[in-house]
Design a protein around this motif. Structure first.
Motif, PDB file in Angstrom:
ATOM      1  N   LEU A 192       8.763   3.484   3.926  1.00 58.40           N
ATOM      2  CA  LEU A 192       7.647   4.092   3.186  1.00 58.40           C
ATOM      3  C   LEU A 192       6.306   3.636   3.767  1.00 58.40           C
ATOM      4  N   ALA A 193       6.212   2.336   4.034  1.00 54.23           N
ATOM      5  CA  ALA A 193       4.951   1.794   4.559  1.00 54.23           C
ATOM      6  C   ALA A 193       4.614   2.463   5.896  1.00 54.23           C
ATOM      7  N   LEU A 194       5.646   2.619   6.734  1.00 58.10           N
ATOM      8  CA  LEU A 194       5.415   3.211   8.054  1.00 58.10           C
ATOM      9  C   LEU A 194       5.018   4.686   7.946  1.00 58.10           C
ATOM     10  N   LEU A 195       5.741   5.392   7.079  1.00 56.34           N
ATOM     11  CA  LEU A 195       5.442   6.807   6.876  1.00 56.34           C
ATOM     12  C   LEU A 195       4.044   6.968   6.283  1.00 56.34           C
ATOM     13  N   TYR A 196       3.689   6.090   5.391  1.00 54.48           N
ATOM     14  CA  TYR A 196       2.361   6.143   4.774  1.00 54.48           C
ATOM     15  C   TYR A 196       1.275   5.936   5.819  1.00 54.48           C
ATOM     16  N   ARG A 197       1.459   4.903   6.619  1.00 51.52           N
ATOM     17  CA  ARG A 197       0.430   4.603   7.636  1.00 51.52           C
ATOM     18  C   ARG A 197       0.308   5.761   8.631  1.00 51.52           C
ATOM     19  N   ARG A 198       1.409   6.417   8.871  1.00 52.72           N
ATOM     20  CA  ARG A 198       1.406   7.497   9.848  1.00 52.72           C
ATOM     21  C   ARG A 198       0.730   8.754   9.295  1.00 52.72           C
ATOM     22  N   ARG A 199       0.912   9.030   8.015  1.00 57.56           N
ATOM     23  CA  ARG A 199       0.495  10.330   7.464  1.00 57.56           C
ATOM     24  C   ARG A 199      -0.633  10.283   6.455  1.00 57.56           C
ATOM     25  N   GLN A 200      -1.010   9.113   5.998  1.00 57.37           N
ATOM     26  CA  GLN A 200      -2.017   9.073   4.934  1.00 57.37           C
ATOM     27  C   GLN A 200      -3.376   9.588   5.393  1.00 57.37           C
ATOM     28  N   GLY A 201      -3.709   9.334   6.656  1.00 60.08           N
ATOM     29  CA  GLY A 201      -5.021   9.750   7.163  1.00 60.08           C
ATOM     30  C   GLY A 201      -5.212  11.261   7.071  1.00 60.08           C
ATOM     31  N   GLY A 202      -4.216  11.977   7.551  1.00 60.22           N
ATOM     32  CA  GLY A 202      -4.294  13.437   7.544  1.00 60.22           C
ATOM     33  C   GLY A 202      -4.385  13.988   6.134  1.00 60.22           C
ATOM     34  N   ILE A 203      -3.588  13.391   5.251  1.00 56.92           N
ATOM     35  CA  ILE A 203      -3.590  13.873   3.862  1.00 56.92           C
ATOM     36  C   ILE A 203      -4.930  13.551   3.193  1.00 56.92           C
ATOM     37  N   TYR A 204      -5.405  12.342   3.434  1.00 54.76           N
ATOM     38  CA  TYR A 204      -6.676  11.924   2.830  1.00 54.76           C
ATOM     39  C   TYR A 204      -7.808  12.823   3.326  1.00 54.76           C
ATOM     40  N   ARG A 205      -7.843  13.057   4.611  1.00 57.25           N
ATOM     41  CA  ARG A 205      -8.911  13.886   5.184  1.00 57.25           C
ATOM     42  C   ARG A 205      -8.810  15.334   4.699  1.00 57.25           C
ATOM     43  N   PHE A 206      -7.587  15.818   4.631  1.00 54.97           N
ATOM     44  CA  PHE A 206      -7.405  17.186   4.128  1.00 54.97           C
ATOM     45  C   PHE A 206      -7.982  17.308   2.711  1.00 54.97           C
ATOM     46  N   ALA A 207      -7.617  16.345   1.861  1.00 52.50           N
ATOM     47  CA  ALA A 207      -8.100  16.389   0.472  1.00 52.50           C
ATOM     48  C   ALA A 207      -9.615  16.215   0.416  1.00 52.50           C
ATOM     49  N   LEU A 208     -10.122  15.375   1.271  1.00 52.38           N
ATOM     50  CA  LEU A 208     -11.574  15.128   1.304  1.00 52.38           C
ATOM     51  C   LEU A 208     -12.319  16.372   1.785  1.00 52.38           C
ATOM     52  N   GLN A 209     -11.795  16.976   2.831  1.00 53.70           N
ATOM     53  CA  GLN A 209     -12.454  18.175   3.371  1.00 53.70           C
ATOM     54  C   GLN A 209     -12.331  19.364   2.412  1.00 53.70           C
ATOM     55  N   MET A 210     -11.273  19.377   1.651  1.00 59.96           N
ATOM     56  CA  MET A 210     -11.093  20.464   0.683  1.00 59.96           C
ATOM     57  C   MET A 210     -11.964  20.271  -0.550  1.00 59.96           C
ATOM     58  N   SER A 211     -12.107  19.027  -0.979  1.00 60.02           N
ATOM     59  CA  SER A 211     -12.782  18.778  -2.264  1.00 60.02           C
ATOM     60  C   SER A 211     -14.201  18.239  -2.106  1.00 60.02           C
ATOM     61  N   ALA A 241     -14.375  15.461  14.447  1.00 60.45           N
ATOM     62  CA  ALA A 241     -14.425  14.183  15.163  1.00 60.45           C
ATOM     63  C   ALA A 241     -15.069  13.107  14.294  1.00 60.45           C
ATOM     64  N   GLU A 242     -16.080  13.511  13.552  1.00 64.93           N
ATOM     65  CA  GLU A 242     -16.783  12.561  12.686  1.00 64.93           C
ATOM     66  C   GLU A 242     -15.861  12.022  11.595  1.00 64.93           C
ATOM     67  N   MET A 243     -14.991  12.890  11.101  1.00 62.87           N
ATOM     68  CA  MET A 243     -14.126  12.493   9.982  1.00 62.87           C
ATOM     69  C   MET A 243     -12.777  11.950  10.454  1.00 62.87           C
ATOM     70  N   LYS A 244     -12.591  11.950  11.762  1.00 69.50           N
ATOM     71  CA  LYS A 244     -11.290  11.571  12.323  1.00 69.50           C
ATOM     72  C   LYS A 244     -10.853  10.171  11.887  1.00 69.50           C
ATOM     73  N   THR A 245     -11.821   9.300  11.759  1.00 68.06           N
ATOM     74  CA  THR A 245     -11.478   7.897  11.463  1.00 68.06           C
ATOM     75  C   THR A 245     -11.328   7.633   9.966  1.00 68.06           C
ATOM     76  N   MET A 246     -11.634   8.613   9.181  1.00 64.53           N
ATOM     77  CA  MET A 246     -11.582   8.384   7.730  1.00 64.53           C
ATOM     78  C   MET A 246     -10.145   8.284   7.261  1.00 64.53           C
ATOM     79  N   ALA A 247      -9.932   7.370   6.350  1.00 67.10           N
ATOM     80  CA  ALA A 247      -8.576   7.155   5.840  1.00 67.10           C
ATOM     81  C   ALA A 247      -8.665   6.643   4.415  1.00 67.10           C
ATOM     82  N   ALA A 248      -7.529   6.669   3.760  1.00 71.84           N
ATOM     83  CA  ALA A 248      -7.468   6.169   2.382  1.00 71.84           C
ATOM     84  C   ALA A 248      -7.737   4.666   2.381  1.00 71.84           C
TER      85      ALA A 248
END
Lengths: 246, 206
Positions: B24-43, A56-63
């Motif tokens: 591309l912009a729409l797909l990026y906005r839709r999926r970038q969060g999950g990918i970014y968080r996945f990479a962040l949580q992994m690394s 939940a804490e990280m839910k809002t994080m984005a690129a």
């Protein structure tokens, strides 16, 4: 349910995953009765809460927003470059296709040229046995036909096919052409007429003194050398005649 | 060219490959969060997470035609690509060893929530931090299932698609990963709940 089975489902239970209602009820009943398993479930639930809190804490994080601009810029650049690369790849395909066609044409020409070269040689090799028949005496004709019967047949059957373009030069014919041979001398009391019954010729090497046994002169200077001879074996497997070859 | 917001990921991808920038912009906005968080949580590194997110979408522009709808969703495809990039980066930077306290300076800042009292807030922040560190210290094959199933809330089936393994493997890895996490978090949990009994391997006969 025992502790072992409880251990298998405790994670699912703590995570609130879908599971059979009966199994869930059994697991909960077991945790109520077993202190260790109750503690195990408590720890699992606490871990689940901790992970959920972190999620939940990280839910809002984005690129960062500038990344989108960078990517869109890259997409535009790619669009500008892509048609050029596509043209390049198309031209490569065309070049490859032209090269393939050229290769096929050249191979066809080469095959036809080889076929054209082969034809006169085969005509010569076909003609050779006939010549030999005319020049040799009767006994030789009979023996050669029987022993080397495969050779002329091969030449006749042979058609200009892709597999056998190489001109065939029968070695025996060359031997006959280059060698000097005596007439066949019957061994024992064999009549010369029996030679026509067929048989096999075997090339052997004999001591030069063997010439003397058949009343032929022996060169004493080459006494230790061997002499070649063709032994004619009949269909009965016995040696019927011999001739000496030089 | 305008893109309908109702289009699903596959349609957006197709449109993007046809040269539609908005897709591309729409797909990026839709999926970038999950990918970014996945990479962040992994690394555990924002730099790596940003790089990986960028790499994933650059890959999508270049090799998006490799996506096969029969093999899974676009999200699973993107997360699979992200996973490969993260693991490669971690190998290169030799971060596979337990990170412990040697985190990057750019680790995400955990925000305090206003509806809790300061003590609870602190406890909560400490809990989050300890869980985050425990997750990062897991071996990568266990970390990825925890990140996908627990933190990203992705189903076992989709996780199996992303990791390219069987659902049973995902389930068993998650079970093992949770056991490892409990081992790592036990000291903090014991101080948190002094009365709670520790897990013993001895079998009970209830």
């Amino acid at each position: 349910m025992n502790c072992q089975r409880f251990e298998n489902v405790v994670s699912e239970l703590a995570r609130g995953q879908m599971m059979a209602a009966e199994q869930r009820a059994e697991a909960l009943a077991h945790s109520d009765a077993c202190e260790n398993c109750a503690a195990r479930l408590g720890n699992e639930e606490m871990l689940t809460r901790g992970l959920q809190t972190l999620a939940a804490e990280m839910k809002t994080m984005a690129a960062p927003p500038e990344l989108e601009n960078k990517l869109l810029e890259a997409f535009r650049t790619r669009d500008a470059v892509a048609p050029i690369s596509r043209r390049q790849s198309n031209s490569r395909y065309w070049l490859a296709a032209v090269a393939a066609v050229l290769l096929i044409v050249m191979s066809v020409v080469a095959v036809r040229w080889r076929a054209a070269v082969d034809t006169p040689q085969q005509a010569i090799t076909k003609a050779e046995p006939q010549k030999k028949v005319e020049t040799n005496d009767k006994s030789e004709v009979v023996v050669d036909d029987q022993t080397e019967d495969v050779t002329p047949k091969r030449e006749i059957v042979r058609t200009p096919s892709r597999r056998s373009r190489r001109p065939y030069t029968p070695q025996v014919a060359n031997h006959v052409r280059n060698e000097i041979a005596t007439d066949f001398i019957p061994l024992g009391y064999m009549n010369a007429a029996h030679f026509q019954d067929g048989g096999r010729i075997v090339r052997v090497e004999l001591p030069r003194s063997a010439l003397a046994n058949f009343g032929l002169p022996v060169n004493m200077d080459r006494y230790h050398e061997k002499v070649k001879a063709d032994v004619l074996y009949g269909t009965d497997g016995l040696a019927h005649a011999i001739r000496f070859v030089q | 060219m305008n893109v309908n917001n109702d289009l699903n990921d596959s349609e957006l991808l197709r449109s993007m490959l046809a040269g539609n920038e908005e897709a591309l912009a729409l797909l990026y906005r839709r999926r970038q969060g999950g990918i970014y968080r996945f990479a962040l949580q992994m690394s555990g590194s924002k730099t790596i997470a940003e790089d990986v997110t960028q790499e994933v979408f650059l890959f999508l522009m270049r090799d998006g035609h490799l996506f096969d709808a029969a093999r899974g969703s676009v999200n699973a495809f993107l997360l699979g690509v992200a996973r490969n990039h993260v693991l490669r980066r971690l190998r290169v930077e030799q971060l596979l060893a337990p990170l412990g306290d040697d985190f990057d300076d750019d680790v995400p800042v955990l925000h305090a929530t206003s509806d809790l009292c300061p003590l609870e807030d602190l406890t909560r922040a400490e809990t989050i931090e300890s869980v985050r560190k425990a997750v990062l210290s897991l071996p990568s094959k266990y970390r990825e299932v925890v990140v996908l199933c627990e933190l990203q809330d992705i189903s076992y089936a989709e996780t199996a698609e992303i990791l390219g393994c069987a659902i049973g493997t995902v389930r068993s890895r998650l079970h093992r990963a949770r056991a490892l996490l409990l081992e790592k978090l036990r000291p903090s949990m014991e101080t948190e709940e002094p009365g709670s009994a520790t897990v013993k391997s001895a079998r009970c006969f209830a």
